[in-house]
Design a protein around this motif. Structure first.
Motif, PDB file in Angstrom:
ATOM      1  N   GLY A  34       0.740  -1.492  -0.427  1.00  0.00           N
ATOM      2  CA  GLY A  34      -0.061  -0.088   0.024  1.00  0.00           C
ATOM      3  C   GLY A  34       0.107   0.869   0.061  1.00  0.00           C
ATOM      4  O   GLY A  34       1.762   1.285  -0.162  1.00  0.00           O
ATOM      5  N   PRO A  35       0.204   2.443   0.359  1.00  0.00           N
ATOM      6  CA  PRO A  35       0.823   3.734  -0.018  1.00  0.00           C
ATOM      7  C   PRO A  35       1.807   3.421   1.048  1.00  0.00           C
ATOM      8  O   PRO A  35       1.888   3.164   2.353  1.00  0.00           O
ATOM      9  N   PRO A  36       3.475   4.073   0.872  1.00  0.00           N
ATOM     10  CA  PRO A  36       4.752   4.164   1.399  1.00  0.00           C
ATOM     11  C   PRO A  36       4.286   5.621   2.194  1.00  0.00           C
ATOM     12  O   PRO A  36       5.648   4.689   3.686  1.00  0.00           O
ATOM     13  N   GLU A  37       4.339   6.226   2.651  1.00  0.00           N
ATOM     14  CA  GLU A  37       4.004   7.316   3.219  1.00  0.00           C
ATOM     15  C   GLU A  37       3.923   6.626   4.910  1.00  0.00           C
ATOM     16  O   GLU A  37       3.033   5.561   5.439  1.00  0.00           O
ATOM     17  N   ASN A  38       4.889   6.813   5.459  1.00  0.00           N
ATOM     18  CA  ASN A  38       4.379   6.462   7.397  1.00  0.00           C
ATOM     19  C   ASN A  38       4.936   5.011   7.388  1.00  0.00           C
ATOM     20  O   ASN A  38       4.909   4.394   9.129  1.00  0.00           O
ATOM     21  N   GLN A  39       5.400   4.302   6.810  1.00  0.00           N
ATOM     22  CA  GLN A  39       5.621   3.418   6.778  1.00  0.00           C
ATOM     23  C   GLN A  39       7.501   2.718   7.128  1.00  0.00           C
ATOM     24  O   GLN A  39       8.002   3.757   6.095  1.00  0.00           O
ATOM     25  N   LYS A  40       7.655   2.164   7.689  1.00  0.00           N
ATOM     26  CA  LYS A  40       9.196   1.837   7.917  1.00  0.00           C
ATOM     27  C   LYS A  40       9.379   0.428   7.246  1.00  0.00           C
ATOM     28  O   LYS A  40       9.139  -0.411   7.234  1.00  0.00           O
ATOM     29  N   GLY A  98      18.463  -5.577  17.572  1.00  0.00           N
ATOM     30  CA  GLY A  98      18.404  -4.097  17.532  1.00  0.00           C
ATOM     31  C   GLY A  98      17.203  -4.049  15.771  1.00  0.00           C
ATOM     32  O   GLY A  98      17.687  -2.494  16.743  1.00  0.00           O
ATOM     33  N   HIS A  99      16.529  -4.372  15.434  1.00  0.00           N
ATOM     34  CA  HIS A  99      15.559  -3.915  14.834  1.00  0.00           C
ATOM     35  C   HIS A  99      14.454  -3.830  15.744  1.00  0.00           C
ATOM     36  O   HIS A  99      14.060  -5.452  15.748  1.00  0.00           O
ATOM     37  N   SER A 100      13.405  -2.502  15.262  1.00  0.00           N
ATOM     38  CA  SER A 100      11.428  -3.566  15.839  1.00  0.00           C
ATOM     39  C   SER A 100      10.875  -1.943  15.509  1.00  0.00           C
ATOM     40  O   SER A 100      11.619  -1.057  14.494  1.00  0.00           O
ATOM     41  N   GLY A 101       9.893  -2.441  15.512  1.00  0.00           N
ATOM     42  CA  GLY A 101       8.510  -1.401  14.314  1.00  0.00           C
ATOM     43  C   GLY A 101       8.721  -1.097  13.347  1.00  0.00           C
ATOM     44  O   GLY A 101       7.996   0.163  12.924  1.00  0.00           O
ATOM     45  N   TYR A 102       9.009  -1.686  12.466  1.00  0.00           N
ATOM     46  CA  TYR A 102       9.296  -1.490  11.494  1.00  0.00           C
ATOM     47  C   TYR A 102       7.653  -2.252  10.033  1.00  0.00           C
ATOM     48  O   TYR A 102       6.867  -3.345  10.950  1.00  0.00           O
ATOM     49  N   ASP A 103       7.277  -1.631   9.522  1.00  0.00           N
ATOM     50  CA  ASP A 103       5.878  -1.748   9.042  1.00  0.00           C
ATOM     51  C   ASP A 103       6.200  -3.240   7.538  1.00  0.00           C
ATOM     52  O   ASP A 103       5.082  -3.628   7.316  1.00  0.00           O
ATOM     53  N   LEU A 104       7.464  -3.318   7.344  1.00  0.00           N
ATOM     54  CA  LEU A 104       7.224  -3.805   6.657  1.00  0.00           C
ATOM     55  C   LEU A 104       9.010  -4.235   6.056  1.00  0.00           C
ATOM     56  O   LEU A 104      10.245  -3.229   6.678  1.00  0.00           O
TER      57      LEU A 104
END
Length: 247
Positions: A34-40, A98-104
């Protein structure tokens, strides 16, 4: 494959990958995510950052990881010259922390095929699962069994490109569905002379059913398995297999 294995490869990687349809890959990701805006977005095995740059220009907030510091140096320089924001970390994908909070998360252009043990592939999926938010997506592609056992063995492959030539020999590996590649690069220096550098690469794939099992064991729900940009299920002679899984 260790972090130094791409040292010479990094210098000429973009030339060798010119036939990769990066735009099509980015489009496939957008269609699903979907739309990339605000996606990490976490680009796993990002290499020199060609696709990472496309994601950043599309509007994703990107982080790239790669085992090769030489590749990451090229990626950082690419982002600096383009005035783009992105973070890059030198890590093995099966050990990334150390990586977290990603949407994709994306593991593109058969990067996962450099992870050659089934236990390590399982570790990659577990690490990515931990990095994603609930509902986050994992998109990746791998070489098909047909490509590993048939097409790769049609070599040697040769090319004479702008400033670099190579001879690429590929042999069956010791493990099932694996190949060993010996690559001789001839890189032209500013004085017109050529420097020869040697590379060795080991790649391995697994059956689609194996990847599905490992994804599900990591906690993912597999949404689709397709082949060769068609959107259709893999066939016996498919070359590249695409996976879409959701946490």
């Amino acid at each position: 494959m260790n972090g130094e294995s791409y040292r010479a490869f990094a210098a000429v990687y973009d030339l060798l990958m010119e036939d990769i349809p990066y735009g099509r890959y980015a489009e496939w990701v957008r269609e699903i995510a979907g739309p990339p805006e605000n996606q990490k977005l976490l680009d796993v095995g990002c290499g020199t950052g060609v696709l990472t740059e496309r994601f950043a220009r599309d509007g994703y907030r990107v982080t790239g990881i790669d085992l090769s510091g030489d590749m990451l140096s090229v990626a950082r320089e690419r982002f600096n010259e383009a005035g783009l924001e992105g973070m890059f970390f030198e890590q093995a994908m099966q050990e990334m922390e150390g990586h977290s909070g990603y949407d994709l998360a994306v593991i593109a252009i058969d990067s996962l095929n450099y992870v050659t043990e089934v236990e390590e592939v399982a570790a990659v999926f577990k690490q990515v699962y931990s990095a994603l938010n609930p509902g986050g997506r994992l998109l990746f592609d791998v070489h098909s069994p047909y490509k590993m056992t048939e097409l790769f063995l049609d070599g040697p492959f040769t090319a004479d490109l702008d400033g670099v030539s190579y001879i690429w020999h590929t042999y069956p590996g010791e493990e099932p569905l694996s190949v060993e590649s010996e690559i001789s690069f001839f890189i032209r220096r500013p004085d017109g002379l050529y420097v020869r550098q040697e590379e060795f690469h080991l790649q391995r794939t697994f059956t689609p059913d194996t990847y599905i099992r490992l994804l599900e064991e990591a906690g993912f729900a597999v949404r689709s398995v397709t082949a060769d940009w068609t959107g259709d299920a893999p066939a016996e002679n498919s070359e590249r297999i695409f996976f879409h899984a959701v946490r």
